[in-house]
Motif scaffolding. Sequence first.
Motif, short mmCIF file in Angstrom:
data_model
loop_
_atom_site.label_atom_id
_atom_site.label_comp_id
_atom_site.label_asym_id
_atom_site.label_seq_id
_atom_site.Cartn_x
_atom_site.Cartn_y
_atom_site.Cartn_z
N PHE A 78 -0.37 8.58 2.21
CA PHE A 78 -0.62 7.98 0.91
C PHE A 78 -1.16 6.56 1.07
O PHE A 78 -1.01 5.94 2.12
N TYR A 79 -1.81 6.08 0.02
CA TYR A 79 -2.54 4.81 0.09
C TYR A 79 -2.47 4.17 -1.30
O TYR A 79 -3.42 4.23 -2.07
N LEU A 109 -6.40 7.75 -3.54
CA LEU A 109 -6.56 6.33 -3.84
C LEU A 109 -6.32 5.98 -5.31
O LEU A 109 -5.86 4.88 -5.62
N MET A 110 -6.63 6.91 -6.21
CA MET A 110 -6.55 6.59 -7.64
C MET A 110 -5.44 7.33 -8.36
O MET A 110 -4.93 6.84 -9.37
N SER A 111 -5.05 8.50 -7.87
CA SER A 111 -3.94 9.22 -8.48
C SER A 111 -2.62 8.95 -7.77
O SER A 111 -1.57 9.41 -8.21
N GLY A 112 -2.70 8.24 -6.66
CA GLY A 112 -1.48 7.85 -5.96
C GLY A 112 -0.69 8.99 -5.36
O GLY A 112 0.52 8.90 -5.18
N THR A 124 4.82 9.44 8.83
CA THR A 124 4.07 9.08 7.63
C THR A 124 3.11 7.92 7.87
O THR A 124 3.40 6.98 8.61
N LEU A 125 1.97 8.02 7.21
CA LEU A 125 0.90 7.02 7.30
C LEU A 125 0.65 6.49 5.90
O LEU A 125 0.31 7.25 4.99
N ALA A 126 0.84 5.18 5.71
CA ALA A 126 0.77 4.61 4.37
C ALA A 126 -0.16 3.40 4.32
O ALA A 126 -0.33 2.69 5.31
N GLY A 127 -0.74 3.19 3.15
CA GLY A 127 -1.50 1.97 2.88
C GLY A 127 -2.64 1.73 3.83
O GLY A 127 -3.30 2.66 4.31
#
Length: 202
Positions: A118-119, A149-152, A94-97
């Motif tokens: 996710f970010y 970015l906006m809907s998470g 997983t790749l986050a933020g």
Amino acid sequence: MIELTKDDGLWTVTLNNPQKANALTGAMLTELAEIAEAATEARAVILTGTGKVFSAGADLDEARAGLATSDVWERLSGAIAALPCLTVAALNGTLAGGANGMALACDIRIAVPQAKFFYPVMKLGFLPQPSDPVRMAALIGPSRTKMILMSGQKITADEAYTFGLVDRVVDPDRLMQTAHELVADSLAADPRIAAGIAGMCR
């Protein structure tokens, strides 16, 4: 926590702090940026991680203390994007933020089937680093970028492949083999030709 190996022109950079899901501290980011800035002499670069998570993003304590808005994120992604050689993000999980930035700056992204993307920067009360939405939108379009970015939304590896966020989904036991196969021609080529092609593709 950052491992660098050099093998006949191939630089492999590994995030190695699996106990903390490869969360990034300021010191780790600075070291990564310094490696990327020095990698102008490399003929190919592979960026990967250990464990089941590529990176959880910023270390939360340091993020709250100012790391979330530090210029070092842009320094790192800008240095990767400027490299004249082929760069591959081999995402072991997983790749986050903010860790998305270094992967977005690479030329090619491959991921294991279990990876999620996710970010959640908006939820945490921060803007993303300036280049991240631009690079993401160039790959997957503005609507899908806003979805992340906006809907998470957490995007699965298969969705990421469909979107164009990753270029291949490969089994974990073939991740590094595939990364090495992808850079093999560049390692064998005249570096001036490889750099010339890289410049033409920007």
